[in-house]
Each structure stands twice: as C-alpha cells, then as structure tokens.
Design a protein around this motif. Structure first.
Motif, PDB file in Angstrom:
ATOM      1  N   ASP A  82      14.352  -5.573 -30.419  1.00  0.00           N
ATOM      2  CA  ASP A  82      15.108  -4.604 -31.214  1.00  0.00           C
ATOM      3  C   ASP A  82      16.241  -3.922 -30.450  1.00  0.00           C
ATOM      4  N   GLY A  83      16.422  -4.270 -29.172  1.00  0.00           N
ATOM      5  CA  GLY A  83      17.564  -3.771 -28.420  1.00  0.00           C
ATOM      6  C   GLY A  83      17.414  -2.402 -27.805  1.00  0.00           C
ATOM      7  N   ALA A 143      10.270  -4.557 -21.920  1.00  0.00           N
ATOM      8  CA  ALA A 143       9.401  -5.696 -22.198  1.00  0.00           C
ATOM      9  C   ALA A 143      10.028  -6.980 -21.673  1.00  0.00           C
ATOM     10  N   ILE A 144      11.355  -7.117 -21.823  1.00  0.00           N
ATOM     11  CA  ILE A 144      12.058  -8.272 -21.279  1.00  0.00           C
ATOM     12  C   ILE A 144      11.858  -8.335 -19.763  1.00  0.00           C
ATOM     13  N   LYS A 203       9.419 -10.665 -14.727  1.00  0.00           N
ATOM     14  CA  LYS A 203       8.680 -10.458 -13.485  1.00  0.00           C
ATOM     15  C   LYS A 203       7.355 -11.225 -13.440  1.00  0.00           C
ATOM     16  N   SER A 204       6.922 -11.734 -14.568  1.00  0.00           N
ATOM     17  CA  SER A 204       5.634 -12.419 -14.627  1.00  0.00           C
ATOM     18  C   SER A 204       5.829 -13.929 -14.676  1.00  0.00           C
ATOM     19  N   PRO A 205       4.971 -14.677 -13.999  1.00  0.00           N
ATOM     20  CA  PRO A 205       5.049 -16.137 -14.069  1.00  0.00           C
ATOM     21  C   PRO A 205       4.400 -16.727 -15.317  1.00  0.00           C
ATOM     22  N   LEU A 206       3.838 -15.885 -16.178  1.00  0.00           N
ATOM     23  CA  LEU A 206       3.052 -16.379 -17.312  1.00  0.00           C
ATOM     24  C   LEU A 206       3.863 -17.318 -18.205  1.00  0.00           C
ATOM     25  N   LEU A 207       5.121 -16.966 -18.490  1.00  0.00           N
ATOM     26  CA  LEU A 207       5.927 -17.741 -19.443  1.00  0.00           C
ATOM     27  C   LEU A 207       7.045 -18.543 -18.779  1.00  0.00           C
ATOM     28  N   LYS A 208       7.051 -18.591 -17.460  1.00  0.00           N
ATOM     29  CA  LYS A 208       8.085 -19.332 -16.742  1.00  0.00           C
ATOM     30  C   LYS A 208       8.079 -20.809 -17.154  1.00  0.00           C
ATOM     31  N   GLY A 209       9.291 -21.350 -17.396  1.00  0.00           N
ATOM     32  CA  GLY A 209       9.409 -22.758 -17.753  1.00  0.00           C
ATOM     33  C   GLY A 209       9.278 -23.038 -19.231  1.00  0.00           C
ATOM     34  N   LEU A 210       8.935 -22.019 -20.035  1.00  0.00           N
ATOM     35  CA  LEU A 210       8.825 -22.189 -21.474  1.00  0.00           C
ATOM     36  C   LEU A 210      10.144 -21.796 -22.132  1.00  0.00           C
ATOM     37  N   LYS A 211      10.561 -22.531 -23.152  1.00  0.00           N
ATOM     38  CA  LYS A 211      11.783 -22.183 -23.860  1.00  0.00           C
ATOM     39  C   LYS A 211      11.594 -20.870 -24.602  1.00  0.00           C
ATOM     40  N   CYS A 212      12.616 -20.014 -24.541  1.00  0.00           N
ATOM     41  CA  CYS A 212      12.545 -18.682 -25.149  1.00  0.00           C
ATOM     42  C   CYS A 212      13.443 -18.598 -26.381  1.00  0.00           C
ATOM     43  N   HIS A 213      12.863 -18.122 -27.478  1.00  0.00           N
ATOM     44  CA  HIS A 213      13.627 -17.795 -28.679  1.00  0.00           C
ATOM     45  C   HIS A 213      13.679 -16.275 -28.775  1.00  0.00           C
ATOM     46  N   LEU A 214      14.866 -15.717 -28.609  1.00  0.00           N
ATOM     47  CA  LEU A 214      15.065 -14.267 -28.644  1.00  0.00           C
ATOM     48  C   LEU A 214      15.609 -13.903 -30.019  1.00  0.00           C
ATOM     49  N   VAL A 215      14.812 -13.201 -30.823  1.00  0.00           N
ATOM     50  CA  VAL A 215      15.169 -12.963 -32.219  1.00  0.00           C
ATOM     51  C   VAL A 215      15.234 -11.468 -32.499  1.00  0.00           C
ATOM     52  N   MET A 216      16.372 -11.042 -33.005  1.00  0.00           N
ATOM     53  CA  MET A 216      16.587  -9.651 -33.382  1.00  0.00           C
ATOM     54  C   MET A 216      16.811  -9.597 -34.895  1.00  0.00           C
ATOM     55  N   VAL A 217      16.053  -8.760 -35.575  1.00  0.00           N
ATOM     56  CA  VAL A 217      16.165  -8.633 -37.023  1.00  0.00           C
ATOM     57  C   VAL A 217      16.724  -7.261 -37.351  1.00  0.00           C
ATOM     58  N   ALA A 218      17.783  -7.224 -38.149  1.00  0.00           N
ATOM     59  CA  ALA A 218      18.418  -5.955 -38.515  1.00  0.00           C
ATOM     60  C   ALA A 218      18.829  -6.003 -39.981  1.00  0.00           C
ATOM     61  N   ASP A 224      27.377  -3.667 -31.681  1.00  0.00           N
ATOM     62  CA  ASP A 224      26.452  -3.139 -30.674  1.00  0.00           C
ATOM     63  C   ASP A 224      25.197  -3.993 -30.577  1.00  0.00           C
ATOM     64  N   LYS A 225      24.649  -4.394 -31.716  1.00  0.00           N
ATOM     65  CA  LYS A 225      23.449  -5.242 -31.728  1.00  0.00           C
ATOM     66  C   LYS A 225      23.753  -6.610 -31.121  1.00  0.00           C
ATOM     67  N   ARG A 226      24.921  -7.153 -31.422  1.00  0.00           N
ATOM     68  CA  ARG A 226      25.292  -8.446 -30.834  1.00  0.00           C
ATOM     69  C   ARG A 226      25.396  -8.339 -29.312  1.00  0.00           C
ATOM     70  N   ASP A 227      25.976  -7.245 -28.846  1.00  0.00           N
ATOM     71  CA  ASP A 227      26.085  -7.039 -27.406  1.00  0.00           C
ATOM     72  C   ASP A 227      24.708  -6.931 -26.764  1.00  0.00           C
ATOM     73  N   LYS A 228      23.807  -6.217 -27.436  1.00  0.00           N
ATOM     74  CA  LYS A 228      22.453  -6.031 -26.905  1.00  0.00           C
ATOM     75  C   LYS A 228      21.726  -7.368 -26.742  1.00  0.00           C
ATOM     76  N   ILE A 229      21.768  -8.173 -27.775  1.00  0.00           N
ATOM     77  CA  ILE A 229      21.012  -9.428 -27.705  1.00  0.00           C
ATOM     78  C   ILE A 229      21.658 -10.405 -26.724  1.00  0.00           C
ATOM     79  N   GLU A 230      22.992 -10.363 -26.604  1.00  0.00           N
ATOM     80  CA  GLU A 230      23.662 -11.219 -25.634  1.00  0.00           C
ATOM     81  C   GLU A 230      23.330 -10.793 -24.203  1.00  0.00           C
ATOM     82  N   THR A 231      23.241  -9.476 -23.972  1.00  0.00           N
ATOM     83  CA  THR A 231      22.864  -8.978 -22.652  1.00  0.00           C
ATOM     84  C   THR A 231      21.447  -9.414 -22.292  1.00  0.00           C
TER      85      THR A 231
END
Length: 284
Positions: free
Chosen positions: A171-172, A179-180, A185-200, A206-213
């Motif tokens: 949510d930015g 949480a990001i 910092k954790s190896p738990l999800l290393k190597g897994l493809k990430c889908h970063l989804v923001m719903v508004a 501002d939201k576009r900048d947040k998710i791009e960052t």
C-alpha cells in the motif's frame, strides 16, 4: 536461539505444516521446533455434577471423575509424544536443520506468546482439528495468532509445495516499506519471482512513484519483480490477480491506519485465508 516453530495437532493439515516448516527451516538455515499443545479439559461438567448428585455419593463420584481426568491427560500426553516423534521423522526427510519437539499444556497461542523471543517464524495450518469438517475452515488459532503475535506467520492450506513465486499486497506506507525490508533481509523468499501489487481506488503519480521505488529496492537485492498498480476493491482485485498469475504464496502485512489494515483485521482477511489454496505469509 531463534527458531522456526510449527504448531501441530491431529488435524489433516499437520502433514502440510510439517512440510512447510521444514521447507522454511531449510531456507532460513534455522533450527525447527515442533510444538504440540494439550488443551486443558473443561471442568464445568464436574462442577455441574457436584451440585446435582446426592451428598452421600458426591465424594465418590467426584473422585472417579478426577481419576478419569487424570487418565485422559496421561493418554493425551502419550498420544502427543507419538505425534511429535512421527512429525520429527517426516521433517528430517526435508531439512537437515536441528529439530526439537515441545509438548505443553494449554492454548497454543499462549504458548507461542511465551516463547516468542525465540521465534523467527511460526507455521500454522489453516484448519484445526475442531473445524476440519467445515468447508473453507480457518482454525481459530490462526485468527488469534494473527492478532496477538508479533512474529511472522506462515499459514499453509492442504497440499503444500515449495513456492516458486510470491505476491506482495502493498500500500506504499511506511509500515509496508518496513515489510519490504523484512523480505529483503530474510533468505526465506530469495530466488523466487516477486509480484508487487498495489490496489487503489484511484491511481496517481505518488502511488506510481511508491511502487516503482519498492520495485527498484527489491530488484537491487536480486529479486525478479513484476509490479502492478491496479484500480478497484482490495479483496476481489488481489484474488483475481492471484488466480490470473498462478501465484503460489501470498505475502501480507498488518499495516496501521490504512485500508490494508482494515482488510487484515476484518472479515476479508479470514475470507482470504479460508478460501485460499496457497500459503499466506503474514508480516507484523
């Protein structure tokens, strides 16, 4: 020592809790603790009987009830030890990390709270033994743990398999960025493809900048990231995206003062957990 804790019982999802916790233990290179709790028996029946039976027989019958409780407690303890040993044997097939077993009396959430300073991750099954026959069952311990524990919680449904991708509900806000950072910092999800989804309800710059960052931060740590800013209501949009992209693990956080916070603590969270056929990682 910080460990992965797995809550096991006699329910059908225990086999998947074992697989999920062993997978997490191996990924984190952390010891695994299998935790089984024996709930205290309800004493209300004994209290009711003490007022209903005659004076002359009351002492004898109450003594028999006490002995029966003791026998039940002993059997429950022995059964729990067998369950833990079988779970340990299965976990040893998946992880080479050290494995210990703990059996305690009382509520599992209370036990986890007492042990929380040694917890790195908690793994729980979606369905507990009380609700295992109900459609889309969500264990009461999952609901309570999500509200009371500060440790990350991995909730697994039936048929757990090691994920190859994950989706972050983002949510930015500052807590979401924290949480990001926890993921990075954790190896738990290393190597897994990430889908970063923001719903508004309404996308803006501002939201576009947040998710791009956030995308750039994850990418700088080696994650392959697919970022999407979508319009609409949180639950149906996340559910549809998860289905369309074959998401195998959902990552959520409890974000204060936001719609995702309301989503997390409200009925939508229970709905997401109960209807989901994939694991859910809850970050606090």
């Amino acid at each position: 020592m910080i460990k992965v804790f797995a809550g096991i019982d006699e329910s059908e999802t225990t086999k998947d809790v074992i697989k999920a916790s062993a997978w997490a233990s191996a990924r984190l290179e952390a010891p695994l603790t299998l935790l089984h709790t024996i709930e205290r028996p309800d004493s209300s029946v004994k209290s009711d009987l003490s007022g209903a039976i005659g004076f002359s027989s009351r002492e004898h019958l109450l003594s028999e009830l006490t002995e029966l409780d003791e026998r039940r407690a002993k059997l429950a303890s022995e059964s729990g030890k067998v369950l833990l040993q079988e779970a340990k044997s299965k976990a040893e097939l998946v992880t080479s990390s050290p494995i210990e077993t703990i059996q305690r009396h009382g509520d599992i959430v209370d036990s986890l709270i007492e042990l929380e300073n040694t917890i790195r991750l908690v793994v729980l099954g979606k369905c507990d033994k009380i609700r295992k026959n109900k459609k889309h069952a969500i264990g009461s311990h999952v609901e309570t743990s999500a509200r009371r524990l500060h440790s990350p919680i991995l909730v697994t449904p039936d048929n757990f398999s090691a994920p190859t991708n994950f989706m972050i509900a983002y949510d930015g806000r500052e807590a979401a960025d924290n949480a990001i950072n926890k993921i990075i910092k954790s190896p738990l999800l290393k190597g897994l493809k990430c889908h970063l989804v923001m719903v508004a309800t309404k996308a803006n710059e501002d939201k576009r900048d947040k998710i791009e960052t956030a995308k750039s931060l994850l990418a700088s740590e080696g994650y392959e990231v697919e970022a999407q800013l979508l319009n609409g209501e949180i639950y149906p949009i996340l559910t549809q995206y998860k289905r369309d992209n074959n998401i195998e693990l959902l990552v959520m956080g409890a974000y204060a003062h936001s719609k995702l916070r309301q989503f997390f603590v409200g009925s939508n969270t229970n709905k997401m957990i109960s209807e989901s056929k994939i694991p859910l990682l809850i970050l606090r």
